[in-house]
Design an enzyme around this catalytic site. Structure first.
Site, PDB file in Angstrom:
ATOM      1  CB  CYS A  48      -0.905  -0.003   1.223  1.00 48.01           C
ATOM      2  SG  CYS A  48      -1.866  -1.521   1.389  1.00 48.01           S
ATOM      3  NE  ARG A  80       3.428   2.141  -2.415  1.00 48.56           N
ATOM      4  CZ  ARG A  80       4.621   1.695  -2.047  1.00 48.56           C
ATOM      5  NH1 ARG A  80       5.707   2.222  -2.559  1.00 48.56           N
ATOM      6  NH2 ARG A  80       4.731   0.723  -1.176  1.00 48.56           N
ATOM      7  CD1 TRP A 115      -1.928  -5.596  -3.037  1.00 46.37           C
ATOM      8  CD2 TRP A 115      -2.353  -4.373  -4.837  1.00 46.37           C
ATOM      9  NE1 TRP A 115      -1.889  -6.433  -4.117  1.00 46.37           N
ATOM     10  CE2 TRP A 115      -2.143  -5.708  -5.238  1.00 46.37           C
ATOM     11  CE3 TRP A 115      -2.650  -3.416  -5.801  1.00 46.37           C
ATOM     12  CZ2 TRP A 115      -2.213  -6.103  -6.573  1.00 46.37           C
ATOM     13  CZ3 TRP A 115      -2.710  -3.825  -7.140  1.00 46.37           C
ATOM     14  CH2 TRP A 115      -2.488  -5.147  -7.508  1.00 46.37           C
ATOM     15  CG  ASN A 136       3.044  -0.987   2.867  1.00 46.44           C
ATOM     16  OD1 ASN A 136       2.482  -1.973   2.422  1.00 46.44           O
ATOM     17  ND2 ASN A 136       4.213  -0.571   2.417  1.00 46.44           N
ATOM     18  N   GLY A 137       1.533  -3.412   4.928  1.00 42.41           N
ATOM     19  CA  GLY A 137       2.133  -4.652   5.395  1.00 42.41           C
ATOM     20  C   GLY A 137       1.136  -5.586   6.043  1.00 42.41           C
ATOM     21  CD  GLU A 186       9.583 -17.218 -14.633  1.00 42.24           C
ATOM     22  OE1 GLU A 186       9.474 -15.977 -14.501  1.00 42.24           O
ATOM     23  OE2 GLU A 186       8.771 -17.891 -15.315  1.00 42.24           O
ATOM     24  CE  LYS A 222      10.124 -13.082 -15.879  1.00 44.53           C
ATOM     25  NZ  LYS A 222       9.360 -14.152 -16.309  1.00 44.53           N
ATOM     26  CD  GLU A 225       8.444 -12.895 -20.060  1.00 40.06           C
ATOM     27  OE1 GLU A 225       7.207 -13.012 -20.007  1.00 40.06           O
ATOM     28  OE2 GLU A 225       9.157 -12.774 -19.044  1.00 40.06           O
ATOM     29  CG  HIS A 239      16.464 -38.015 -25.694  1.00 36.77           C
ATOM     30  ND1 HIS A 239      16.460 -39.294 -26.219  1.00 36.77           N
ATOM     31  CD2 HIS A 239      16.710 -38.153 -24.368  1.00 36.77           C
ATOM     32  CE1 HIS A 239      16.668 -40.170 -25.257  1.00 36.77           C
ATOM     33  NE2 HIS A 239      16.828 -39.494 -24.115  1.00 36.77           N
ATOM     34  CE  LYS A 281       2.722  -7.612 -14.446  1.00 32.80           C
ATOM     35  NZ  LYS A 281       4.029  -8.269 -14.249  1.00 32.80           N
TER      36      LYS A 281
END
Length: 629
Positions: A2, A27, A92, A118-119, A502, A506, A509, A525, A624
């Site tokens: 937040c 944010r 958030w 926040n948290g 992954e 990255k 991308e 193979h 996104k």
């Protein structure tokens, strides 16, 4: 994650707070609010939606039409004379639905203490039960409201002392700002791991979760350290140890950031900022869910109860892209710890292959945005076929939360960079939580082993932070040697394979380099034909029962002349003779290693792309959120 702001000074504070919150819009948020204090007059206004919704609510309150909650909880008008003290918040959501009563600021039942947070407060349920037993009435579903009540319990006219006493009772990762109706012109901020910064002015002081909130008013900044409180009055800021109350000195720093740099927290890109936010994303995702220490609390799964999880016969994971890789890691964990068979499906394929699924199956759909079209369609198909559906997402109120029987939220905050980083590790952490809860319910892990894994998972955020604090000089050196390469191959085995997938994604991308990722045992193979003296081969080689097998594959790579870059566990010297370059990550339980091993791969992709002069935050052809088929 937040956005919070605070102000003490002589200027009209209401408009100042609203403008500051607008500078924190990047944010992300689902609701917002402000509370302002002048003399003994307290006005609080909250609204669901964007800042325009809050501005409209403030205007209605000023006209006497309600929408503002005063110190007694009733609708009030904004004071004629602007107050000198105020706090504001963009939320958030992590605990509680997206609705006005869950928006900040929160207050105690007497309306004396107002806070923005926040948290995560990990022990909020314990504190809430204690406070309720003493007669406290709670107005929201959030963990944050507990802070206001705990401060109020200690308050006798000295807000700094009450905040210090309350701080000692709180467990979690948080930053908050408090004000008291009896002490206008005083704000108290507290920090434990979440960001909080002071802006110093002439006869006025600012407090915020990020510099952009006050950058247009002052560039004089003081950073609050972990375990510290700050007491703000118009004439200055006093820093104190939260443990002892001892006054400490903090240097005033002149920041030369422009607005864009400030939004990035001083980092050169949002992606790099978000890579460095990963310790907090993991910590907040597991926080209160592992607070017991002896088990995992997933009490927020909605209609999916323990009885169903205990008896579930099969789990099917549907996802796309990075979320699919997080699901793969979860498959290894669930099958090893909970002994439930898990099938993986790419969501765009699952929806068209007439899958066999029924009432005894749990289908897990993973989507960071909660709006991924293919994942939504796959989940709906499964639910129509009688399966129980669990969503894992980062966004409260998203479509996926409405289409599922239950939801397990990640708590990464808004991710602006298109290439997922902190949302990936948060998804992996959520899958580990699900695996451990299943094991706990099904009795497939000894109690001691369950406690050991939970304790190790709780240590991972600190290990990730240490890895990032060490810097990435070794990764930068590797990137400089290989950024002109036309092809990279990534290899991994067992739990390392999804990490390799992954890492390769990255690089594709954001650097636009042709990249492939394979199970290392499958290399001979086909992919081995691609190797030559110019090929960088990135191997996820953290400690595991299959490490010796992977070393054999590495040897096959090296005899073809390729250049081996290994991500290895710190202290393992065996790899020195098998790899050309090694990036070490802190040791942890081998099943949890993906949360650490992925960090160097994110940084490698980042550094290669930057050396190629590319925009890592907005790579070409990508969005996104993929909301179309």
């Amino acid at each position: 994650m937040c956005g919070i702001v605070g102000y003490v000074g002589a200027r009209p504070v209401q408009g100042l707070l609203l403008a500051a919150l607008e500078r924190l819009e990047y944010r992300g948020y689902d609701s917002a609010g402000i509370a302002t204090l002048f003399a003994d007059r307290l006005d609080s206004v909250r609204a669901v939606g964007n800042l325009q919704a809050l501005r409209s609510a403030v205007a209605r309150a000023a006209n006497g039409n309600g929408a503002g909650a005063g110190s007694n909880g009733s609708a009030t008008a904004v004071a004629v004379a602007e107050p000198s003290t105020g706090i504001g918040h963009t939320r958030w959501a992590t605990h509680g639905r997206v609705c006005e009563r869950n928006a900040h600021p929160h207050m105690d039942e007497a309306g004396r203490i107002h806070i923005v947070v926040n948290g995560i407060v990990e022990n909020y349920l314990t504190l809430k039960r204690e406070l309720t037993a003493r007669g406290c009435a709670f107005a929201s579903e959030t963990d944050a409201e507990v802070i206001a009540h705990v401060i109020a319990r200690h308050y006798d006219g000295d807000l700094p002392a009450a905040v210090q006493a309350a701080y000692g009772e709180l467990v979690g990762h948080f930053a908050f700002v408090a004000m008291a109706t009896g002490e206008p012109g005083v704000l108290v901020g507290a920090r434990r791991e979440c960001p909080l910064v002071v802006g110093r002015g002439d006869g006025e002081q600012f407090l915020a979760s990020a510099v952009p909130a006050f950058l247009e008013h002052t560039r004089q900044v003081q950073f609050i350290e972990n375990g510290e409180l700050v007491v703000l009055r118009p004439d200055g800021a006093e820093f104190r140890s939260a443990a002892t109350g001892e006054v400490v000195e903090r240097e005033i720093v002149e920041v030369d950031w422009d607005a864009e740099t400030a939004e990035k927290g001083g980092y050169e890109t949002f992606m790099l900022k978000e890579i460095h936010e990963q310790p907090q994303a993991i910590a907040e995702t597991i926080a209160d869910r592992t607070a017991r220490g002896v088990g995992v609390d997933l009490g927020d799964l909605g209609a999916i109860d323990d009885a169903f999880l205990r008896d579930v016969r099969r789990i099917v994971v549907v996802a796309c892209g990075t979320s699919y890789h997080a699901g793969l890691i979860g498959r290894y964990a669930i099958e090893r710890w909970a002994r439930v068979p898990v099938e993986m499906d790419i969501a765009s394929e699952y929806r068209y292959r007439d899958p066999v699924v029924g009432p005894y199956d749990l289908v897990v759909g993973i989507s960071q945005s909660g709006e991924t079209a293919d994942t939504l369609a796959a989940m709906r198909l499964a639910r129509e076929s009688g399966a129980t559906v669990l969503a894992i997402t980062n966004v409260m109120g998203s479509q996926v939360t409405r289409d599922a029987d239950g939801v397990l939220f990640t708590r990464a905050g808004l991710e602006i960079g298109v290439a997922a980083t902190k949302t990936f590790v948060a998804q992996v952490a959520a899958m580990y939580l699900l695996a451990l809860r299943l094991a706990e319910l099904r009795g497939t892990l000894p109690a001691a082993r369950l406690r050991e894994l939970i304790a190790e998972l709780k240590r991972v955020p600190g290990s990730v932070a240490a890895l990032l604090e060490r810097g990435d000089d070794d990764v930068q050196a590797i990137a400089r040697r290989h950024y002109k390469a036309e092809f990279f191959l990534y290899l991994g085995r067992h739990i390392g394979l999804p990490v390799a997938l992954e890492g390769a994604l990255k690089l594709k991308e954001i650097s636009y380099i042709a990249t492939d990722a394979y199970a290392a045992g499958e290399m001979k193979h086909g992919p081995i034909a691609l190797l030559d003296d110019d090929t960088p081969v990135v191997c996820v080689a953290t400690d595991s029962p299959v490490l010796e097998k992977l070393i054999s594959n590495i040897q096959e790579v090296r005899v073809r002349g390729a250049h081996v870059i290994a991500v290895a566990t710190a202290g393992n010297d065996e790899l020195q003779e098998h790899a050309d370059e090694i990036v070490a990550v802190p040791a942890t339980d081998w099943m949890l290693a993906p949360l650490l091993a992925v960090i160097p791969l994110q940084l490698l992709a980042y550094r290669v792309a930057r050396l190629r002069g590319l925009d890592v935050d907005q790579p070409r052809n990508l969005a996104k959120t993929v909301t179309v088929e």
